[in-house]
Design an enzyme around this catalytic site. Structure first.
Site, mmCIF file in Angstrom:
data_model
loop_
_atom_site.group_PDB
_atom_site.id
_atom_site.type_symbol
_atom_site.label_atom_id
_atom_site.label_comp_id
_atom_site.label_asym_id
_atom_site.label_seq_id
_atom_site.Cartn_x
_atom_site.Cartn_y
_atom_site.Cartn_z
ATOM 1 N N GLU A 98 50.318 39.240 31.717
ATOM 2 C CA GLU A 98 49.189 40.174 31.643
ATOM 3 C C GLU A 98 49.187 41.075 32.866
ATOM 4 O O GLU A 98 49.651 40.670 33.928
ATOM 5 C CB GLU A 98 47.886 39.360 31.536
ATOM 6 C CG GLU A 98 46.623 40.154 31.425
ATOM 7 C CD GLU A 98 46.513 41.004 30.165
ATOM 8 O OE1 GLU A 98 47.285 41.974 30.026
ATOM 9 O OE2 GLU A 98 45.620 40.731 29.349
ATOM 10 N N ASP A 99 48.656 42.267 32.706
ATOM 11 C CA ASP A 99 48.587 43.205 33.827
ATOM 12 C C ASP A 99 47.499 42.821 34.822
ATOM 13 O O ASP A 99 47.717 42.843 36.028
ATOM 14 C CB ASP A 99 48.401 44.647 33.350
ATOM 15 C CG ASP A 99 47.211 44.838 32.415
ATOM 16 O OD1 ASP A 99 46.532 43.851 32.044
ATOM 17 O OD2 ASP A 99 46.958 46.001 32.031
ATOM 18 N N ASP A 102 40.780 39.942 34.788
ATOM 19 C CA ASP A 102 39.517 40.520 35.234
ATOM 20 C C ASP A 102 38.377 39.592 34.805
ATOM 21 O O ASP A 102 38.173 38.550 35.416
ATOM 22 C CB ASP A 102 39.405 41.916 34.609
ATOM 23 C CG ASP A 102 38.342 42.783 35.216
ATOM 24 O OD1 ASP A 102 37.305 42.267 35.650
ATOM 25 O OD2 ASP A 102 38.522 44.018 35.256
ATOM 26 N N PHE A 151 38.023 49.775 40.309
ATOM 27 C CA PHE A 151 38.672 50.196 39.071
ATOM 28 C C PHE A 151 40.038 50.772 39.398
ATOM 29 O O PHE A 151 40.147 51.790 40.073
ATOM 30 C CB PHE A 151 37.811 51.204 38.315
ATOM 31 C CG PHE A 151 38.332 51.491 36.948
ATOM 32 C CD1 PHE A 151 38.504 50.467 36.019
ATOM 33 C CD2 PHE A 151 38.673 52.774 36.574
ATOM 34 C CE1 PHE A 151 39.001 50.721 34.755
ATOM 35 C CE2 PHE A 151 39.167 53.038 35.312
ATOM 36 C CZ PHE A 151 39.337 52.013 34.395
ATOM 37 N N ARG A 164 49.084 55.152 33.161
ATOM 38 C CA ARG A 164 49.968 53.990 33.055
ATOM 39 C C ARG A 164 51.304 54.223 33.764
ATOM 40 O O ARG A 164 51.935 53.296 34.232
ATOM 41 C CB ARG A 164 50.262 53.652 31.592
ATOM 42 C CG ARG A 164 49.083 53.121 30.817
ATOM 43 C CD ARG A 164 49.552 52.666 29.426
ATOM 44 N NE ARG A 164 48.459 52.464 28.504
ATOM 45 C CZ ARG A 164 47.712 51.372 28.431
ATOM 46 N NH1 ARG A 164 47.906 50.389 29.271
ATOM 47 N NH2 ARG A 164 46.753 51.277 27.532
#
Length: 179
Positions: A98-99, A102, A151, A164
């Site tokens: 996963e990136d 959160d 963010f 991206r």
């Protein structure tokens, strides 16, 4: 595009070094296992590409696409499967790639869904871990960076499908997403 970034949080060189180190650790930990890397699209695709090249043992890959954000900056809490895996999971040692970890809602849902398919094991590797935002009890087994509650975009992470392709992790200027 670069003008939209308040500051670089993690440089391209720092990412490369961390991914190489993580690949070596995963190679050691899974050397006698049946490793299947599961990329959670779209955000993890850049991390997955670099990580799988840093892994020196046999492994297979597959992809899932899920949504819980839409075009916003906060999770909706509802996870929708857009593309499921193609490979049956029995007897595989799954490593979900996963990136960012959160709120944890999406990964918790994915882990539970995949565990019902009888894999040998399930672990999580994430590029970024943002523990201050966690809303469920879930932890990464492998993580490259712990980051503050800001963010971020780049290296696969987006805001409304943009950014991206930045080679680093950057903090987006607030005026771009607060309206």
């Amino acid at each position: 595009m670069k003008d939209d970034i308040e500051r670089v949080l993690v440089t391209e060189k720092e990412i490369a070094k961390a991914v190489e180190k993580l690949g070596a650790q995963i190679s050691e930990d899974y050397k006698d296992k049946n490793l299947l890397l599961v990329s959670v699209l779209k955000g993890s695709v850049v991390f997955m590409a670099d990580l799988m090249r840093a892994i020196t043992i046999r492994c297979k890959i597959d992809f899932m696409s899920v949504s819980s954000y839409g075009a916003g900056v906060n999770t909706s809490g509802a996870v929708k499967i857009i593309k499921d895996l193609d490979i049956p999971l029995e007897d595989y040692d799954i490593l979900i790639v996963e990136d960012i970890l959160d709120s944890g809602i999406t990964l918790s849902y994915i882990r539970e869904l995949l565990s019902q398919r009888k894999p040998a094991s399930i672990k999580i590797a994430t590029l970024l871990d943002k523990p201050e935002r966690r809303r469920v009890d879930i932890k990464a087994d492998y993580s490259c960076f712990h980051i503050p509650d800001e963010f971020v975009v780049g290296y696969g992470l987006d805001y409304a499908e943009v950014y991206r392709n930045l080679p680093y992790i950057g903090v987006v200027k607030r005026e771009l997403y607060e309206g």
